[in-house]
Design a protein around this motif. Structure first.
Motif, mmCIF file in Angstrom:
data_model
loop_
_atom_site.group_PDB
_atom_site.id
_atom_site.type_symbol
_atom_site.label_atom_id
_atom_site.label_comp_id
_atom_site.label_asym_id
_atom_site.label_seq_id
_atom_site.Cartn_x
_atom_site.Cartn_y
_atom_site.Cartn_z
ATOM 1 N N ILE A 65 0.853 -1.189 0.000
ATOM 2 C CA ILE A 65 0.000 0.000 0.000
ATOM 3 C C ILE A 65 0.887 1.236 0.000
ATOM 4 N N LYS A 66 0.750 2.047 -1.027
ATOM 5 C CA LYS A 66 1.541 3.265 -1.121
ATOM 6 C C LYS A 66 0.611 4.450 -1.334
ATOM 7 N N GLY A 67 1.022 5.592 -0.850
ATOM 8 C CA GLY A 67 0.232 6.792 -1.099
ATOM 9 C C GLY A 67 0.485 7.870 -0.064
ATOM 10 N N ARG A 68 -0.209 8.975 -0.271
ATOM 11 C CA ARG A 68 -0.139 10.124 0.640
ATOM 12 C C ARG A 68 -1.337 10.026 1.583
ATOM 13 N N PHE A 69 -1.071 10.075 2.873
ATOM 14 C CA PHE A 69 -2.122 9.914 3.873
ATOM 15 C C PHE A 69 -2.152 11.124 4.812
ATOM 16 N N ALA A 70 -3.349 11.505 5.230
ATOM 17 C CA ALA A 70 -3.514 12.494 6.300
ATOM 18 C C ALA A 70 -3.431 11.757 7.635
ATOM 19 N N LEU A 71 -2.559 12.217 8.516
ATOM 20 C CA LEU A 71 -2.358 11.580 9.818
ATOM 21 C C LEU A 71 -3.126 12.342 10.895
ATOM 22 N N TYR A 72 -3.963 11.607 11.610
ATOM 23 C CA TYR A 72 -4.692 12.145 12.767
ATOM 24 C C TYR A 72 -4.218 11.401 14.022
ATOM 25 N N GLU A 73 -4.234 12.072 15.172
ATOM 26 C CA GLU A 73 -3.884 11.427 16.436
ATOM 27 C C GLU A 73 -5.006 11.620 17.442
ATOM 28 N N GLY A 74 -5.190 10.615 18.296
ATOM 29 C CA GLY A 74 -6.255 10.692 19.301
ATOM 30 C C GLY A 74 -6.219 9.466 20.195
ATOM 31 N N ASP A 75 -7.248 9.124 20.802
ATOM 32 C CA ASP A 75 -8.408 9.908 21.125
ATOM 33 C C ASP A 75 -8.020 10.835 22.273
ATOM 34 N N LEU A 76 -8.062 12.139 22.040
ATOM 35 C CA LEU A 76 -7.544 13.093 23.018
ATOM 36 C C LEU A 76 -8.381 13.144 24.291
ATOM 37 N N GLY A 77 -9.538 12.524 24.280
ATOM 38 C CA GLY A 77 -10.363 12.488 25.487
ATOM 39 C C GLY A 77 -9.900 11.444 26.485
ATOM 40 N N GLU A 78 -8.894 10.650 26.113
ATOM 41 C CA GLU A 78 -8.410 9.574 26.975
ATOM 42 C C GLU A 78 -7.056 9.925 27.590
ATOM 43 N N ARG A 79 -6.691 9.215 28.664
ATOM 44 C CA ARG A 79 -5.346 9.336 29.209
ATOM 45 C C ARG A 79 -4.382 8.541 28.347
ATOM 46 N N HIS A 80 -3.193 9.111 28.098
ATOM 47 C CA HIS A 80 -2.213 8.436 27.241
ATOM 48 C C HIS A 80 -0.904 8.268 27.991
ATOM 49 N N ARG A 81 -0.309 7.082 27.866
ATOM 50 C CA ARG A 81 0.968 6.813 28.504
ATOM 51 C C ARG A 81 2.076 7.550 27.771
ATOM 52 N N LYS A 82 3.210 7.705 28.463
ATOM 53 C CA LYS A 82 4.386 8.302 27.838
ATOM 54 C C LYS A 82 5.464 7.244 27.654
ATOM 55 N N ARG A 83 6.249 7.408 26.602
ATOM 56 C CA ARG A 83 7.371 6.519 26.335
ATOM 57 C C ARG A 83 8.564 7.383 25.939
ATOM 58 N N LYS A 84 9.634 7.270 26.723
ATOM 59 C CA LYS A 84 10.838 8.090 26.520
ATOM 60 C C LYS A 84 10.475 9.575 26.487
ATOM 61 N N GLY A 85 9.583 9.958 27.397
ATOM 62 C CA GLY A 85 9.214 11.367 27.529
ATOM 63 C C GLY A 85 8.188 11.843 26.517
ATOM 64 N N GLN A 86 7.805 10.990 25.581
ATOM 65 C CA GLN A 86 6.854 11.388 24.540
ATOM 66 C C GLN A 86 5.484 10.756 24.805
ATOM 67 N N THR A 87 4.437 11.557 24.697
ATOM 68 C CA THR A 87 3.085 11.036 24.850
ATOM 69 C C THR A 87 2.718 10.178 23.648
ATOM 70 N N ILE A 88 2.198 8.994 23.903
ATOM 71 C CA ILE A 88 1.845 8.057 22.841
ATOM 72 C C ILE A 88 0.362 8.193 22.516
ATOM 73 N N TYR A 89 0.049 8.440 21.255
ATOM 74 C CA TYR A 89 -1.339 8.543 20.801
ATOM 75 C C TYR A 89 -1.645 7.437 19.792
ATOM 76 N N ALA A 90 -2.906 7.099 19.680
ATOM 77 C CA ALA A 90 -3.339 6.258 18.571
ATOM 78 C C ALA A 90 -3.243 7.063 17.280
ATOM 79 N N LYS A 91 -2.949 6.378 16.173
ATOM 80 C CA LYS A 91 -2.766 7.063 14.897
ATOM 81 C C LYS A 91 -3.797 6.568 13.887
ATOM 82 N N LEU A 92 -4.427 7.504 13.221
ATOM 83 C CA LEU A 92 -5.406 7.186 12.184
ATOM 84 C C LEU A 92 -4.950 7.825 10.877
ATOM 85 N N TYR A 93 -4.710 6.995 9.877
ATOM 86 C CA TYR A 93 -4.240 7.470 8.580
ATOM 87 C C TYR A 93 -5.366 7.342 7.560
ATOM 88 N N GLN A 94 -5.663 8.408 6.828
ATOM 89 C CA GLN A 94 -6.637 8.333 5.741
ATOM 90 C C GLN A 94 -5.971 8.728 4.428
#
Length: 268
Positions: free
Chosen positions: A235-264
């Motif tokens: 699968i190749k192409g240009r995708f719009a990247l969204y991150e979320g769900d911002l209404g939830e608590r998210h863990r951190k890894r190496k100081g960075q907040t981890i979000y779920a990623k949705l590509y369209q």
């Protein structure tokens, strides 16, 4: 690998619960021993041979055993449930819980499956050469452990609530999906090659969703970040990247907040 063939000869009046149709239960057995394995219609116990013609013999281990099941299986539940190895081929439509909680081996369904296929799956491969019902790769109702490993491929469309509480593994849908994808997910990857309706990633904290077609309504908890190039499994192409769900608590890894990623996909 030795092969056992099951051909349905008597349709159950209600639904047949046949979790013994798995290489683990067949391994080391002759056809007459396999025919004596228990199955259930409601609370009544029956013999597998009461409903199926059984031929061939099983291998010494699950890994050395292949099962081919034929006929109208739309009233047969739990085919391949909890299997750890070997192979199952279903030539027809099957009822609920195909490959539920499977840990290894491969199941191929040359037809459609009803709900809860691959629920709680931990490993192995499930290929559905038709359509799948609701709760594909999801958690059992009341449980918080959905698909944890392995791969599910659906050539056609899938219903609602796929990948609920998913935290590992991969689901690939060749067609369209209904509402509620990866709800409560904490990992894993879902690829939708067709269109999605709404409520993708609700309460999702980690993992990835790829949509190659349209999305009827984006969850408000997902925010657009940037456009990215994707080259993944053909699968190749240009995708719009969204991150979320911002209404939830998210863990951190190496100081960075981890979000779920949705590509369209926006450009092939």
């Amino acid at each position: 690998m030795e092969t056992v063939t099951l051909t349905i000869k008597n349709q159950p009046e209600l639904y047949l619960e046949a979790d013994t149709i798995a290489p683990d239960a067949f391994a080391g057995k002759k056809a007459e021993e396999i025919a004596d394995l228990p199955v259930y219609v409601g609370r009544e116990q029956h013999r597998l041979g009461d409903f199926f013609e059984v031929s061939g013999k099983a291998g010494a281990t699950p890994e050395e055993t292949k099962i081919v099941v034929g006929g109208d299986l739309s009233r047969v539940k739990y085919i391949g449930m909890k299997m750890t190895g070997g192979e199952v081929v279903v030539n027809g439509n099957a009822d609920m819980y195909v490959g539920a909680w499977m840990q290894g081996g491969k199941i191929t369904v040359n037809g459609n499956v009803d709900a809860f296929a691959g629920t709680g799956m931990k490993g192995g491969e499930l290929v559905i050469n038709g359509n799948a019902g609701n709760y594909l790769g999801a958690a059992y109702r009341g449980d918080w452990r959905g698909m944890q490993g392995g791969k599910i491929t659906v050539i056609g469309n899938a219903g609602s609530d796929i990948g609920t509480f998913m935290n590992g593994g991969e689901i690939v849908i060749g067609g369209d999906v209904d509402v509620h994808v990866a709800t409560h997910a904490e990992g894993g990857k879902i690829v939708i090659k067709g269109n999605a309706k709404s409520r993708l990633g609700g309460q999702m904290v980690e993992g990835e969703i790829y949509v190659l077609g349209s999305i009827d309504l984006m969850m408000p908890g997902f925010v657009y970040r940037e456009d990215v190039d994707v080259d993944m499994d053909g699968i190749k192409g240009r995708f719009a990247l969204y991150e979320g769900d911002l209404g939830e608590r998210h863990r951190k890894r190496k100081g960075q907040t981890i979000y779920a990623k949705l590509y369209q996909r926006i450009e092939a």
